[in-house]
Design a protein around this motif. Structure first.
Motif, PDB file in Angstrom:
ATOM      1  N   VAL A  72       0.691   9.520  10.395  1.00  0.00           N
ATOM      2  CA  VAL A  72       0.280   8.397  11.240  1.00  0.00           C
ATOM      3  C   VAL A  72       0.521   7.433  10.416  1.00  0.00           C
ATOM      4  N   ALA A  73       0.265   8.312   8.982  1.00  0.00           N
ATOM      5  CA  ALA A  73       0.041   7.839   7.475  1.00  0.00           C
ATOM      6  C   ALA A  73       1.665   6.748   7.376  1.00  0.00           C
ATOM      7  N   SER A  74       2.256   7.265   7.881  1.00  0.00           N
ATOM      8  CA  SER A  74       3.914   6.164   7.816  1.00  0.00           C
ATOM      9  C   SER A  74       3.772   5.443   8.773  1.00  0.00           C
ATOM     10  N   LEU A  75       3.540   5.829  10.358  1.00  0.00           N
ATOM     11  CA  LEU A  75       3.102   4.558  10.643  1.00  0.00           C
ATOM     12  C   LEU A  75       2.467   3.115  10.260  1.00  0.00           C
ATOM     13  N   VAL A  90      -5.983   8.026   6.103  1.00  0.00           N
ATOM     14  CA  VAL A  90      -6.643   8.868   7.048  1.00  0.00           C
ATOM     15  C   VAL A  90      -6.628  10.262   7.678  1.00  0.00           C
ATOM     16  N   LEU A  91      -6.182  10.747   6.576  1.00  0.00           N
ATOM     17  CA  LEU A  91      -7.354  12.275   6.043  1.00  0.00           C
ATOM     18  C   LEU A  91      -8.867  11.877   6.545  1.00  0.00           C
ATOM     19  N   GLU A  92      -9.603  11.282   5.470  1.00  0.00           N
ATOM     20  CA  GLU A  92     -10.539  10.958   5.428  1.00  0.00           C
ATOM     21  C   GLU A  92     -11.146  10.880   6.931  1.00  0.00           C
ATOM     22  N   THR A  93     -10.747  10.175   7.422  1.00  0.00           N
ATOM     23  CA  THR A  93     -11.290  10.001   8.748  1.00  0.00           C
ATOM     24  C   THR A  93     -10.890  11.304   9.588  1.00  0.00           C
ATOM     25  N   LEU A  94     -10.076  11.426   9.780  1.00  0.00           N
ATOM     26  CA  LEU A  94      -9.630  12.274  11.118  1.00  0.00           C
ATOM     27  C   LEU A  94     -10.861  13.767  10.049  1.00  0.00           C
ATOM     28  N   ALA A  95     -11.071  13.870   8.944  1.00  0.00           N
ATOM     29  CA  ALA A  95     -12.139  14.817   9.114  1.00  0.00           C
ATOM     30  C   ALA A  95     -13.309  14.596   9.363  1.00  0.00           C
ATOM     31  N   ARG A  96     -13.631  13.257   9.088  1.00  0.00           N
ATOM     32  CA  ARG A  96     -14.702  12.971  10.114  1.00  0.00           C
ATOM     33  C   ARG A  96     -14.739  13.081  11.598  1.00  0.00           C
ATOM     34  N   MET A 104       0.934  -1.225   0.020  1.00  0.00           N
ATOM     35  CA  MET A 104       0.133  -0.211   0.221  1.00  0.00           C
ATOM     36  C   MET A 104       0.954   1.220   0.020  1.00  0.00           C
ATOM     37  N   THR A 105       0.382   2.221  -1.039  1.00  0.00           N
ATOM     38  CA  THR A 105       1.277   3.363  -0.883  1.00  0.00           C
ATOM     39  C   THR A 105       1.185   5.165  -0.073  1.00  0.00           C
ATOM     40  N   GLN A 106       1.781   5.537   0.228  1.00  0.00           N
ATOM     41  CA  GLN A 106       2.062   6.536   1.239  1.00  0.00           C
ATOM     42  C   GLN A 106       1.349   7.274   0.870  1.00  0.00           C
ATOM     43  N   PRO A 107       0.391   7.814  -0.187  1.00  0.00           N
ATOM     44  CA  PRO A 107      -0.488   8.732  -0.055  1.00  0.00           C
ATOM     45  C   PRO A 107      -2.323   8.002  -0.204  1.00  0.00           C
ATOM     46  N   VAL A 108      -2.272   6.410  -0.709  1.00  0.00           N
ATOM     47  CA  VAL A 108      -2.580   6.270  -0.497  1.00  0.00           C
ATOM     48  C   VAL A 108      -3.781   5.767   1.319  1.00  0.00           C
ATOM     49  N   ILE A 109      -2.806   5.601   1.942  1.00  0.00           N
ATOM     50  CA  ILE A 109      -2.748   5.651   3.559  1.00  0.00           C
ATOM     51  C   ILE A 109      -2.806   7.441   4.008  1.00  0.00           C
ATOM     52  N   GLU A 110      -2.364   7.877   3.326  1.00  0.00           N
ATOM     53  CA  GLU A 110      -2.748   9.429   4.120  1.00  0.00           C
ATOM     54  C   GLU A 110      -3.941   9.709   3.722  1.00  0.00           C
ATOM     55  N   ASP A 111      -4.876   9.486   2.407  1.00  0.00           N
ATOM     56  CA  ASP A 111      -5.874   9.857   2.075  1.00  0.00           C
ATOM     57  C   ASP A 111      -6.859   8.954   3.273  1.00  0.00           C
TER      58      ASP A 111
END
Length: 85
Positions: free
Chosen positions: A73-76, A10-16, A1-8
């Motif tokens: 978070v995504a790096s973790l 995490v980002l969506e979850t944090l936004a909600r 899984m790529t870093q940008p996909v994971i970041e997305d």
């Protein structure tokens, strides 16, 4: 899984969780500035576990709570997915 996909994810979850729009969050956004609390971090951890089929160890959960940004978070999560493979 790529870093940008994971970041997305995490980002969506944090936004909600923080009741903000995804456009208000960038990979380097300070998580604390979003007003997330321990319950929000627990929600984030549960969503990450369910989405990626992972289980946080105590050490990894502590690292999640200490993460400063979406990118941290995504790096973790990326490290966790790599070691689970």
């Amino acid at each position: 899984m790529t870093q940008p996909v994971i970041e997305d994810v995490v980002l969506e979850t944090l936004a909600r969780t923080c009741n903000v729009t995804p456009s208000e969050i960038q990979p380097d956004t300070d998580i604390a500035a979003l007003g997330i609390d321990s319950m929000g971090l627990t929600v984030l951890a549960a969503h990450i576990e369910a989405t990626f089929g992972l289980a946080f160890s105590e050490e990894q959960l502590l690292r999640l709570y200490q993460a400063a940004s979406v990118r941290d978070v995504a790096s973790l999560v990326r490290t966790m997915t790599a070691s689970a493979a």
